[in-house]
Design an enzyme around this catalytic site. Structure first.
Site, short mmCIF file in Angstrom:
data_model
loop_
_atom_site.label_atom_id
_atom_site.label_comp_id
_atom_site.label_asym_id
_atom_site.label_seq_id
_atom_site.Cartn_x
_atom_site.Cartn_y
_atom_site.Cartn_z
N ASP A 1 0.95 -1.28 -0.10
CA ASP A 1 -0.11 -0.03 -0.05
C ASP A 1 1.05 1.35 0.03
O ASP A 1 1.40 1.68 1.04
CB ASP A 1 -0.84 -0.06 1.35
CG ASP A 1 -1.76 1.28 1.28
OD1 ASP A 1 -2.90 1.49 1.99
OD2 ASP A 1 -1.16 2.45 0.71
N HIS B 1 -5.18 12.01 13.79
CA HIS B 1 -6.10 11.86 12.79
C HIS B 1 -7.42 11.03 13.16
O HIS B 1 -8.35 11.20 12.51
CB HIS B 1 -5.51 11.38 11.19
CG HIS B 1 -4.42 12.02 10.67
ND1 HIS B 1 -4.65 13.55 10.44
CD2 HIS B 1 -3.15 11.62 10.67
CE1 HIS B 1 -3.47 13.79 10.03
NE2 HIS B 1 -2.72 13.00 10.22
N ASP C 1 3.20 18.51 13.92
CA ASP C 1 3.28 17.49 13.06
C ASP C 1 2.76 18.41 11.61
O ASP C 1 2.20 19.34 11.64
CB ASP C 1 2.25 16.27 13.28
CG ASP C 1 2.32 15.14 12.10
OD1 ASP C 1 2.66 14.09 12.54
OD2 ASP C 1 1.72 15.50 11.03
N HIS D 1 0.99 17.46 9.22
CA HIS D 1 -0.49 17.16 8.86
C HIS D 1 -1.44 17.74 9.82
O HIS D 1 -1.10 17.85 11.04
CB HIS D 1 -0.76 15.57 8.68
CG HIS D 1 0.06 15.00 7.86
ND1 HIS D 1 1.29 14.53 8.13
CD2 HIS D 1 0.15 14.73 6.33
CE1 HIS D 1 1.87 13.75 6.92
NE2 HIS D 1 1.12 13.91 5.93
N ASP E 1 7.50 14.82 10.96
CA ASP E 1 7.45 15.01 9.52
C ASP E 1 7.48 16.48 8.91
O ASP E 1 7.32 16.71 7.71
CB ASP E 1 6.23 14.19 8.87
CG ASP E 1 4.88 14.49 9.59
OD1 ASP E 1 3.90 13.78 9.44
OD2 ASP E 1 4.89 15.43 10.48
N TYR F 1 8.59 10.34 9.16
CA TYR F 1 9.10 9.22 8.24
C TYR F 1 10.33 9.22 7.55
O TYR F 1 10.72 8.13 6.86
CB TYR F 1 7.85 9.08 6.92
CG TYR F 1 6.61 9.38 7.76
CD1 TYR F 1 5.92 10.44 7.59
CD2 TYR F 1 6.32 8.06 8.28
CE1 TYR F 1 4.73 10.53 8.46
CE2 TYR F 1 4.93 8.31 8.88
CZ TYR F 1 4.17 9.45 8.97
OH TYR F 1 3.09 9.59 9.73
C1 LIG Z 1 -0.67 10.98 13.42
O1 LIG Z 1 -0.25 10.62 12.14
C2 LIG Z 1 1.03 11.11 11.62
C3 LIG Z 1 0.69 11.44 10.32
O2 LIG Z 1 0.07 12.69 10.48
O3 LIG Z 1 1.77 11.75 9.82
C4 LIG Z 1 -0.33 10.77 9.32
C5 LIG Z 1 0.03 11.13 8.01
C6 LIG Z 1 -0.91 10.21 7.12
C7 LIG Z 1 -0.62 10.91 5.62
C8 LIG Z 1 -1.88 10.12 4.67
N1 LIG Z 1 -1.52 10.32 3.42
C9 LIG Z 1 -2.51 10.02 2.50
C10 LIG Z 1 -2.29 10.44 1.15
C11 LIG Z 1 -3.38 10.23 0.35
N2 LIG Z 1 -3.27 10.77 -1.32
ZN LIG Z 2 2.20 14.05 9.79
#
Ligand SMILES: COCC(O)(O)CCCCCNCCCN
Ligand SMILES: [Zn+2]
Length: 678
Positions: free
Chosen positions: A22, A137, A174, A176, A267, A307
């Site tokens: 994935d 999230h 973070d 996001h 990140d 990451y």
């Molecule tokens: C607390 O979670 C840590 C985080 O915020 O780093 C999670 C990021 C999820 C990023 C998901 N990307 C989906 C892209 C779809 N095109």
């Molecule tokens: Zn994040």
């Protein structure tokens, strides 16, 4: 005052992993946790922390935030086969289940609550929990973005319930948007949620309209949800610091939280494939240092994203080092926020103006009459010069980022000085003498006279002054040689001592010495060569001396009701000081100071992030209790009591604004709004 830093880590949380291919979820790997922990060990930080074990969060604790249905679905996955796990995972946006996910998620919740208990019980002052799966999230009834249970949201509800807290600050750095946390608290005025996030005008995931700056909270929660969207990638240290100075910190000090919880995703750091930002690991030391000044130091840092393993590990170490009270490393890079960042800062200040006293008199005037959001500033394709050239062409080149970080961190992780504070053993110092403090021997008279003979010799008449100057020289030498981190001395004439200290420091080789002088400075050294920057906080304009690039006279009269100095420190002094990037800070308090002890404490506490925390404080010897307060701060024995918060008057805001308008081209960290028509 509690002391010690908790570290919570349980290797079992590495068993949760992706069983199928994935491309969206495959960055959330177990090694994120284990390599961060290994990095902490390699810098000998684990052994300096208080080990607190993780535990399973109970179902009851999880139900503080999540629905029973969500809990049951999560529980049911423990016995599923891969096919079934895949199918359940597909119900959510960017989430994957493994047979051990439920167990790991309960450990992540439990680890977080263990940290809250350790801090709230006074077992430690602060701490960090390395957990996965992350949390910000996840929502009441849904997993999302690698998150199953919202660890930080549960921690806030838990702290309110168990400790009767009424004001909790959640800072989410973070990259996001923690939309899950926003949804959970958007009507709740007891939880102030601040998040910055890559947004690119709703292009970037999770691409929500409610992630923009005008989502300020709902109903009673209005004003308690702060979104700072980054509409470009490549944001760096100066953008992050500007966001703290001009948005988060003034609000946080007005809110006056009883506990601070960080949704600590890395990140947002350089090299991360998700964030594509440029901020380097040491900036997290500064962000952590600022938050340590709130809530009497009660700070819980909970891992979210991150990451790029090397970038993540270095940033985690910078965070823990600072939690332990180590000197804060010099932040790298040009101290100038980019246009897009300043626009976002301006927009969020305008959006929150109705809800916060500190913003009441800030003028977002030309934005004010624009009622609908569409009129708010959008990033015009601003000329490239105000965009950050990205240090790393693309963050996906992991090896290149590794090498950059290898070199970058080499000259940052300096050894912790054996002792923290040197003092002259002036009266009152016996109160705080501890293993962190070293008494310095007096210098003999002839040596002092030799050192002072060059200048001010005529002013140095009596023995008492000579002796105090002598011990000051000894302290400055120790600071220069990094034998101590900081030092404090009393003086019969602080103004003279400060002037001599500045000249001596420059002669010793400090190229940029910041001096903050509280009270009547009497003699003002020449600052033309830029080797000194003086901020004189005085009651009235010094005789005829107007402000210029390296000398500021900030007229301030402390408020009788309490401490109204926050806007001056956050809105002016720190932005100028960070723009100047000093390698030594001298704080001096002269006679008839015009600032309260709590205002001076705020200044000393926040300014320790500069010059690798190298500070020399010289205090008029009549000010015994002030001297003790400042000494305790320098030793790190206490977070300062900032007194009763008093918002700034219109007149004081205007004074700061006038200085900001006049000098924001020279000292770019002062920028918090773009002039109309640019
Ligand atoms: C607390 O979670 C840590 C985080 O915020 O780093 C999670 C990021 C999820 C990023 C998901 N990307 C989906 C892209 C779809 N095109
Ligand atoms: Zn994040």
């Amino acid at each position: 005052m509690a002391s010690g830093t908790a570290l919570i880590y349980d290797e079992e949380m590495t068993t949760h992993k992706l069983l199928w291919s994935d491309p969206i979820c495959d960055i959330e790997v177990p090694e994120r946790l284990s390599s961060s922990y290994e990095q902490l060990r390699s810098y000998h930080l684990v052994e300096r922390c208080v080990h607190v074990p993780a535990r399973e969060g109970s179902e009851e604790e999880i139900l503080l935030v999540h629905s029973l249905e969500h809990l049951e679905v999560a529980k049911s996955t423990q016995t599923m086969n891969e096919e079934e796990l895949k199918r359940v995972s597909e119900n959510y946006d960017a989430f994957f289940f493994h047979p051990s996910t439920y167990r790991c998620a309960r450990l992540a919740v439990g680890a977080t609550l263990q940290l809250v208990d350790a801090v709230m019980s006074g077992k430690v002052r602060n701490g960090m929990a390395l957990v996965r799966p992350p949390g910000h999230h996840s929502q009441r009834n849904a997993a999302n973005g690698f998150c199953l249970f919202n660890n930080v949201a549960i921690a806030a509800e838990y702290a309110k319930l168990k400790y009767g807290l009424q004001r909790i600050l959640i800072v989410d750095w973070d990259v996001h948007h923690g939309q899950g946390t926003q949804y959970i608290f958007e009507e709740d005025p007891s939880v102030l949620y601040f998040s910055w996030h890559r947004y690119e005008h709703q292009e970037f995931w999770p691409s929500l309209k409610e992630s923009d700056y005008d989502a300020v909270g709902l109903g009673k929660g209005k004003g308690f949800n702060i979104n700072l969207p980054w509409n470009k990638v490549g944001m760096g240290n100066s953008d992050y610091l500007a966001a703290f100075f001009h948005v988060l910190l003034p609000t946080a000090f007005e809110f006056d939280p009883e506990l601070v919880i960080v949704s600590s995703g890395y990140d947002s750091g350089i090299g991360d494939p998700e964030g594509q930002m440029n901020a380097t690991p040491e900036v997290f030391a500064h962000l952590t240092h600022f938050l340590m000044q709130l809530a009497n130091g009660k700070l819980c840092v909970i891992l979210e994203g991150g990451y790029h393993l090397k970038s993540l590990g270095e940033s985690v170490c910078m965070t823990v080092k600072t939690l332990l009270g180590d000197p804060v490393p010099q932040v790298s890079g040009e101290m100038a926020p980019c246009l897009s960042a300043v626009e976002s800062i301006q927009n969020v200040r305008a959006a929150h103006k109705p809800y916060w006293k500190w913003l009441a008199y800030e003028d977002t005037s030309f934005l004010q009459n624009l009622s609908t959001k569409s009129h708010f500033l959008k990033t015009a394709n601003s000329n490239p010069s105000t965009e950050h050239e990205s240090k790393i062409t693309n963050n996906n080149d992991t090896v290149k980022v590794d090498r950059f970080l290898e070199l970058h961190m080499k000259n940052i992780l300096f050894p912790v000085p054996p002792i923290k504070t040197a003092t002259t053993g002036c009266e009152g110092s016996e109160h705080f003498l501890s293993e962190h403090v070293q008494l310095v021997k007096e210098m003999d008279k002839t040596e002092v006279e030799a050192l002072v003979s060059g200048f001010y010799a005529d002013l140095v008449k009596d023995n008492k002054t000579l002796l105090s100057l002598g011990s000051m020289f000894v302290i400055l030498d120790k600071i220069l040689k990094k034998e101590v981190c900081n030092g404090i001395a009393t003086s019969p004439t602080a103004a003279l001592s400060a002037a001599v200290a500045l000249r001596h420091s420059v002669r010793l080789g400090f190229q940029r010495v910041l001096c903050v002088f509280v009270g009547d400075m009497q003699m003002i050294p020449n600052t033309e060569d830029g080797k000194m920057l003086i901020i004189n906080i005085c009651e009235k304009e010094q005789s005829g001396k107007t402000s210029c690039k390296h000398y500021f006279s900030l007229n301030w009269k402390e408020d009788a009701e309490g401490n109204d100095f926050f806007s001056a420190v956050l809105g002016f002094i720190l932005p100028v000081a960070y723009s100047y990037q000093p390698n030594l800070t001298v704080i001096a308090v002269g006679p008839n100071r015009n600032l309260g002890i709590s205002g001076i404490s705020l200044l000393v506490a926040l300014i320790q992030g500069l010059a690798e925390s190298r500070i020399f404080a010289v205090i008029e010897d009549t000010e015994i209790s002030l001297m003790q307060n400042v000494a305790k701060l320098l030793v790190g024995a206490s977070t300062p009591a900032f007194g009763i918060y008093v918002p700034p008057t219109q007149e004081k805001v205007n004074r700061i604004k006038a200085l900001r308008d006049q000098f924001q081209q020279e000292w770019k960290m002062l920028q918090c709004s773009v002039k109309e028509g640019i």
